[in-house]
Design an enzyme around this catalytic site. Sequence first.
Site, mmCIF file in Angstrom:
data_model
loop_
_atom_site.group_PDB
_atom_site.id
_atom_site.type_symbol
_atom_site.label_atom_id
_atom_site.label_comp_id
_atom_site.label_asym_id
_atom_site.label_seq_id
_atom_site.Cartn_x
_atom_site.Cartn_y
_atom_site.Cartn_z
ATOM 1 N N CYS A 2 0.826 -1.197 0.000
ATOM 2 C CA CYS A 2 0.000 0.000 0.000
ATOM 3 C C CYS A 2 0.866 1.255 0.000
ATOM 4 O O CYS A 2 1.986 1.253 0.495
ATOM 5 C CB CYS A 2 -0.909 0.015 1.220
ATOM 6 S SG CYS A 2 -2.018 -1.401 1.305
ATOM 7 N N ARG A 27 2.889 0.100 -5.576
ATOM 8 C CA ARG A 27 2.726 -0.497 -4.254
ATOM 9 C C ARG A 27 1.322 -1.041 -4.012
ATOM 10 O O ARG A 27 1.048 -1.611 -2.964
ATOM 11 C CB ARG A 27 3.061 0.542 -3.170
ATOM 12 C CG ARG A 27 4.498 0.995 -3.203
ATOM 13 C CD ARG A 27 4.814 1.878 -2.024
ATOM 14 N NE ARG A 27 4.437 1.259 -0.769
ATOM 15 C CZ ARG A 27 5.084 0.258 -0.183
ATOM 16 N NH1 ARG A 27 6.158 -0.224 -0.745
ATOM 17 N NH2 ARG A 27 4.668 -0.242 0.952
ATOM 18 N N TRP A 74 -3.288 -2.563 -1.705
ATOM 19 C CA TRP A 74 -3.192 -3.979 -2.054
ATOM 20 C C TRP A 74 -3.919 -4.722 -0.946
ATOM 21 O O TRP A 74 -3.533 -4.661 0.202
ATOM 22 C CB TRP A 74 -1.734 -4.421 -2.135
ATOM 23 C CG TRP A 74 -1.560 -5.754 -2.781
ATOM 24 C CD1 TRP A 74 -1.827 -6.973 -2.247
ATOM 25 C CD2 TRP A 74 -1.068 -6.014 -4.101
ATOM 26 N NE1 TRP A 74 -1.536 -7.975 -3.128
ATOM 27 C CE2 TRP A 74 -1.068 -7.415 -4.284
ATOM 28 C CE3 TRP A 74 -0.641 -5.215 -5.142
ATOM 29 C CZ2 TRP A 74 -0.650 -8.011 -5.452
ATOM 30 C CZ3 TRP A 74 -0.221 -5.807 -6.304
ATOM 31 C CH2 TRP A 74 -0.229 -7.189 -6.457
ATOM 32 N N ASN A 100 -1.153 1.310 6.575
ATOM 33 C CA ASN A 100 -0.367 0.187 6.066
ATOM 34 C C ASN A 100 -0.116 -0.764 7.220
ATOM 35 O O ASN A 100 0.256 -0.319 8.303
ATOM 36 C CB ASN A 100 0.986 0.652 5.519
ATOM 37 C CG ASN A 100 0.887 1.310 4.179
ATOM 38 O OD1 ASN A 100 -0.151 1.287 3.540
ATOM 39 N ND2 ASN A 100 1.976 1.926 3.744
ATOM 40 N N GLY A 101 -0.255 -2.053 6.987
ATOM 41 C CA GLY A 101 0.021 -3.028 8.029
ATOM 42 C C GLY A 101 -1.132 -3.998 8.190
ATOM 43 O O GLY A 101 -2.110 -3.981 7.441
ATOM 44 N N GLU A 488 22.637 -20.053 4.259
ATOM 45 C CA GLU A 488 22.396 -18.713 3.732
ATOM 46 C C GLU A 488 23.274 -17.674 4.427
ATOM 47 O O GLU A 488 23.786 -16.755 3.784
ATOM 48 C CB GLU A 488 20.910 -18.360 3.881
ATOM 49 C CG GLU A 488 20.547 -16.924 3.546
ATOM 50 C CD GLU A 488 20.796 -16.536 2.103
ATOM 51 O OE1 GLU A 488 20.701 -15.331 1.805
ATOM 52 O OE2 GLU A 488 21.112 -17.415 1.273
ATOM 53 N N LYS A 492 25.920 -15.237 2.459
ATOM 54 C CA LYS A 492 25.896 -13.779 2.515
ATOM 55 C C LYS A 492 27.272 -13.236 2.864
ATOM 56 O O LYS A 492 27.727 -12.247 2.301
ATOM 57 C CB LYS A 492 24.872 -13.288 3.548
ATOM 58 C CG LYS A 492 23.454 -13.316 3.056
ATOM 59 C CD LYS A 492 23.232 -12.291 1.937
ATOM 60 C CE LYS A 492 22.050 -12.669 1.074
ATOM 61 N NZ LYS A 492 22.292 -13.799 0.168
ATOM 62 N N GLU A 495 29.542 -13.622 -0.155
ATOM 63 C CA GLU A 495 29.165 -12.782 -1.290
ATOM 64 C C GLU A 495 29.665 -11.353 -1.157
ATOM 65 O O GLU A 495 30.164 -10.769 -2.120
ATOM 66 C CB GLU A 495 27.638 -12.746 -1.436
ATOM 67 C CG GLU A 495 27.016 -13.965 -2.053
ATOM 68 C CD GLU A 495 25.515 -13.798 -2.195
ATOM 69 O OE1 GLU A 495 25.007 -14.042 -3.300
ATOM 70 O OE2 GLU A 495 24.849 -13.428 -1.208
ATOM 71 N N HIS A 511 31.804 -34.861 12.187
ATOM 72 C CA HIS A 511 32.226 -35.736 11.095
ATOM 73 C C HIS A 511 33.169 -35.021 10.129
ATOM 74 O O HIS A 511 33.231 -35.386 8.960
ATOM 75 C CB HIS A 511 30.998 -36.261 10.345
ATOM 76 C CG HIS A 511 30.131 -37.148 11.175
ATOM 77 N ND1 HIS A 511 30.487 -38.424 11.550
ATOM 78 C CD2 HIS A 511 28.919 -36.921 11.738
ATOM 79 C CE1 HIS A 511 29.535 -38.950 12.293
ATOM 80 N NE2 HIS A 511 28.563 -38.058 12.427
ATOM 81 N N LYS A 610 23.101 -9.594 -10.534
ATOM 82 C CA LYS A 610 21.803 -9.784 -9.897
ATOM 83 C C LYS A 610 21.033 -10.940 -10.526
ATOM 84 O O LYS A 610 20.407 -11.734 -9.829
ATOM 85 C CB LYS A 610 20.981 -8.491 -9.988
ATOM 86 C CG LYS A 610 19.674 -8.538 -9.216
ATOM 87 C CD LYS A 610 19.929 -8.686 -7.721
ATOM 88 C CE LYS A 610 18.642 -8.766 -6.934
ATOM 89 N NZ LYS A 610 18.877 -9.126 -5.530
#
Length: 615
Positions: A2, A27, A74, A100-101, A488, A492, A495, A511, A610
């Site tokens: 929104c 949005r 939205w 919003n929320g 992940e 990061k 990267e 192990h 990207k």
Amino acid sequence: MCGIVAYIGPRDATPIILDGLQRLEYRGYDSAGVAVLREGTIRVRRDVGKLSNLRNLVQNDPISGPIGIGHTRWATHGVPVERNAHPHVSMDGEFVVVHNGIVENYLELREELMAEGITFKSDTDTEVIVQLIERFAKNGAQNNLAEATRAAVQMLRGAHAIVVMSQHNPDELVVVRIGNAGGVAIGLGEGENFIASDIPAILEHTRRMVFLESRQIATVSANGYHVQTLDGQPVATEIHTIAWDPVSAAKGEFKHFMQKEIFEQARSLTDTIRGRVDFERGSALLPDLHLSAEAARALTRLVTVACGTSYYSGLVGKFFIEHMARLSVEVDYGSEYRYRDPILDEHSAVLAITQSGETVDTLAAMEEAREKKALLWSIVNTVGSQAMRISDGYITMNAGPEIGVASTKAFTASIVDQYLLALHLGELRGTLTPAQCRTYAADLGRLPDLVGRTLEIEGRIKNLAGLLYHYTNFLFLGRGINYPIALEGALKLKEISYIHAEGYPAGEMKHGPIALIDENLPVLCIALKDSVYDKMLSQIEQAKARGGIVIAVATEGDTVIATKADHVIYVPPTPSLLSPITAVIPLQMLAYHIAIRRGADVDQPRNLAKSVTVE
């Protein structure tokens, strides 16, 4: 997704608000509306569909006034029809709100207000806010809009950005931010002021802006503004001067896009949930999957194909789908999948996860699935991308543009999308009871607020980065649903800081990787209060016994872990299936701040792109 715009000053608010909403239409375009105040009367115009419909409505039935609020929506609660569009007006027509929320406790608040005789005109959660404000105003705060608003928002659960206008206070607007459901910028003009959920909406009018932090409330007039905490303490604000160029404007108050995108996650997760959950029934609403109950029950397996960060997202999603839908899931690298002649048939579904929708390896895996007659789905962030076009059904992430090469908000959005998929499959396949569906949906509704609370630990992470940035190797350990988060977190760090890091299942440490542990190896352990907590404590003790430097991501209130780890990063208690999302955010922040200390280019790390469109 929104958008909010508001204006107070000598000019007509309507065209300013409509032009600002135009810049925020990406949005949300289920519906839009504007409300203005003139001579003690609030006038509202709302319409469904794109903003052009609202413009036509206002042209045919004009409204004007020197103070107003607008919204492009939205949908979350309530289908996209005119009565559910913002702004929402109180029962007696004296107050109006845009929001919003997600109001997590809106059902109980609605029932309480209805018992008092208050009539609701919409199906939205937002309407409870304006009805609460009117209630508190009538109970003694009628001429103090900020106090009535403050009392009302104290009753809300969740993360919110709210703007309020009242016919009793024609010279001021009140704006509140709670958590990180959406940004709030106050634009400072000459004899006029602006409010927006994002900078581009008001940048043509002013470059001087103030940004509200969580749990702050501001009273805005044409000639000034006053900011307090929700507890009533005055706040000294910093005025930011925003550059005119689009790149700097898009970054706003943040130094890098990656930092901005980390902090957008409460909002981006709200946006990917919006309109997709019936919280009363506990249903996930995914019409673009085109999936019937019969087809869902006919499935015998699901294969997730993805690359890089999206692959780790798929590993998390495997837990959701197997647990809720009782459907066997395999997760495969898109770059490897088609080279082994995979076994698929018409009872198989293949789910591709790709932020860009153009990753060549993932597209090739999807073509392999199509040739073998599997049902083909995709989770994408880029509407109209190749992956979306060739799929039988899709879920959009709704995360908004992700500029930083290292994915952050698209990662967490795709996890939530798989949670929605699992809930949808579980309901269609009959593996979840209605009560279970409602519980899973309610857990999801709490998530944006939990993420907002997690984002508040950045200062702690920044200090920790100052202690760790000189190390050249890291080991990340996780178990169960948080093992993919260890992977992940390591990715990061690799990267964007160019530090060698390895993610590993904690139970496998003995192990092999245990041989690496000494006083020069930081070991980051995800040790939340879950079903494998005791086992993670054992891994921490083993690492400490060998001189390792242990950093633990732990649950707030866990005092035991502070006696075992060298450093503890606390995150709020989170439902176990959704814990990877609050667990990964500190790791994103840590990678970011270590990279900053090492002088790396975090938005455009070397050798990376990207969207990988070549093999």
